[in-house]
Design an enzyme around this catalytic site. Structure first.
Site, PDB file in Angstrom:
ATOM      1  N   THR A  70       0.847  -1.191   0.000  1.00  0.00           N
ATOM      2  CA  THR A  70       0.000   0.000   0.000  1.00  0.00           C
ATOM      3  C   THR A  70       0.884   1.242   0.000  1.00  0.00           C
ATOM      4  O   THR A  70       2.082   1.153  -0.321  1.00  0.00           O
ATOM      5  CB  THR A  70      -0.995  -0.037   1.192  1.00  0.00           C
ATOM      6  OG1 THR A  70      -1.896   1.064   1.079  1.00  0.00           O
ATOM      7  CG2 THR A  70      -0.313   0.028   2.544  1.00  0.00           C
ATOM      8  N   ASN A  71       0.333   2.399   0.302  1.00  0.00           N
ATOM      9  CA  ASN A  71       1.131   3.626   0.309  1.00  0.00           C
ATOM     10  C   ASN A  71       0.688   4.492   1.489  1.00  0.00           C
ATOM     11  O   ASN A  71      -0.210   4.107   2.236  1.00  0.00           O
ATOM     12  CB  ASN A  71       0.978   4.358  -1.032  1.00  0.00           C
ATOM     13  CG  ASN A  71      -0.472   4.690  -1.314  1.00  0.00           C
ATOM     14  OD1 ASN A  71      -1.081   5.493  -0.623  1.00  0.00           O
ATOM     15  ND2 ASN A  71      -1.050   4.042  -2.320  1.00  0.00           N
TER      16      ASN A  71
END
Ligand code: CTP
Length: 403
Positions: free
Chosen positions: A210-211
């Protein structure tokens, strides 16, 4: 400027113990800049002193006696005709019945009759009283006349029983009032699709790529669009945020799910604002089972995730009338962002330098530059994400008017 500056709100309060919660609401509205006038029935004033409301609002908390004071003939007209929104919370079965029949036997009901804005009504009563056919039919009558019925919620009731009859919480009432104040704004009748948050791409059933996106800027955009009266579809990757009241929330996890949801939502949309941080890469072959440590360090092959804006740009029909993209850059901000305008057929791009302090991921503030497809640019100073959102929506309003 505060959110509700210049807004005049009348809060009607009737005789339910939930009246103590309306003190919190009155305080929230006052802190947001609204002028809040309170009108209480006789029974409400037995539960919470008018002075309590006067203390949190710094304004009037009127009771029946005020109707008969020297300037009485104007009080209910003043309150009824000069408000931007009128909410009765809590509204007892008795007051709801009076409203349904147009009775005007106390300051609150006479003010409600004189009001020019549609009433919002938050019922609060015992479950049996709420379920009673008379109450149900009265509420239907109010809804048919264009009044907004908010709640009631289910849960513990003052009678000690559990059921449907609790007044909804002050936070929801605040959101619903905000929605009512936005109706008729510069985006009313328009549909705006906003994406938010960082997508998650599975490695196995436990792990994801994810980020660092928090979703705060996207959620602020959804709220700002609601504040201007738009109907808003918020397509959100996982976040810890509460959705603004009034959005149509579509929850997604991966870039592929976001693509499907966006294609679905934009068909009849006026604007798409792509604030989400969508994965560019994803594991090519996610494992169906948890990868075990004992099996050694896995090699993860990545493949391209779908480019949502790129796909929307390529659809021959049913594109939104206006598309706004974001560009999170750590170098060559303008050049990189401008390249995305043409690659993704955008009308506007919001570029932010993610290395700038107090801006970007997870911060409550942002510092962005707006770049138009026609070459114009505007650098905005550091401001709250809601203020950034309001600036972007003002540009969206202008661009839609020019189309
Ligand atoms: N975007 C998208 N689909 C992706 C990646 C990004 O729709 N798979 C959108 C983002 O929501 C944003 C815009 O494209 O509005 C630009 O995103 P950004 O990550 O800055 O650019 P990329 O196109 O991914 O290019 P790069 O990461 O190389 O800068």
């Amino acid at each position: 400027m505060k959110l509700l500056t210049n807004k005049h709100i009348v809060l009607g309060i009737t005789g339910s113990i939930a009246a103590y919660k309306t003190v919190t609401l009155a305080s929230m509205l006052t802190k947001a800049g609204a002028r809040v006038d309170v009108v209480m029935t006789e029974s409400a004033a037995k539960l919470v002193a008018p002075l309590t409301f006067r203390s949190v609002t710094g304004r009037g908390a009127y009771v029946d006696d005020d109707l008969w004071q020297s300037d009485s003939h104007v009080l209910h007209i003043e309150l009824g005709q000069k408000n931007d929104a009128f909410l009765i919370a809590p509204a007892t079965a008795n007051t709801i019945a009076k409203l349904a029949h147009g009775l005007a036997d106390n300051l609150l009901t006479v003010t409600a009759l004189a009001s020019r804005t549609p009433l919002l009504v938050a019922p609060a009563m015992d479950g049996g009283m709420y379920a009673n056919t008379a109450t149900q039919s009265n509420l239907e009558t109010l809804a048919e006349r264009g009044m907004t019925i908010i709640g009631p919620a289910e849960g513990h009731l003052a009678s000690g029983l559990a059921g449907k009859g609790r007044m909804v919480e002050p936070e929801e009432l605040f959101g619903r009032l905000r929605l009512a104040l936005g109706s008729g704004g510069s985006l009313s009748g328009r549909k705006v699709v906003v994406t938010a948050g960082g997508t998650r791409e599975p490695i196995d059933p436990v792990r994801v790529i994810t980020n660092r996106s928090s979703g705060k800027q996207g959620y602020a955009l959804a709220q700002a669009a609601l504040d201007l009266g738009a109907s808003v579809c918020l397509i959100s990757a996982p976040t810890c945020l509460a959705a603004p009241f009034g959005v149509e929330l579509v929850r997604v996890t991966t870039a592929a799910e976001m693509l499907t949801a966006v294609l679905d939502a934009v068909e009849n949309a006026d604007a798409l604002i792509m604030a989400a941080a969508v994965a560019d890469f994803r594991p090519a072959d996610p494992s169906g089972e948890k990868i075990k440590k004992a099996d050694g360090i896995p090699g993860i092959t990545l493949e391209a995730a779908p480019d949502v804006l790129g796909t929307v740009a390529a659809i021959p029909q049913g594109r939104p009338r206006l598309t706004v993209g974001f560009a999170a850059e750590s170098q060559n901000l303008s050049r990189n962002a401008r390249a995305k305008i043409s690659a993704k057929k955008l009308d506007l791009i919001v570029a932010n330098d993610i290395t700038s302090p107090q801006a970007g991921f997870d911060a409550d503030t942002n510092r962005v530059t707006l770049l138009w497809a026609d070459g114009r640019a505007r650098e905005l100073p550091l401001m709250s994400k809601l203020e950034v959102a309001e600036q972007i929506l003002d540009v969206v309003v202008d661009l839609l008017e020019d189309l």
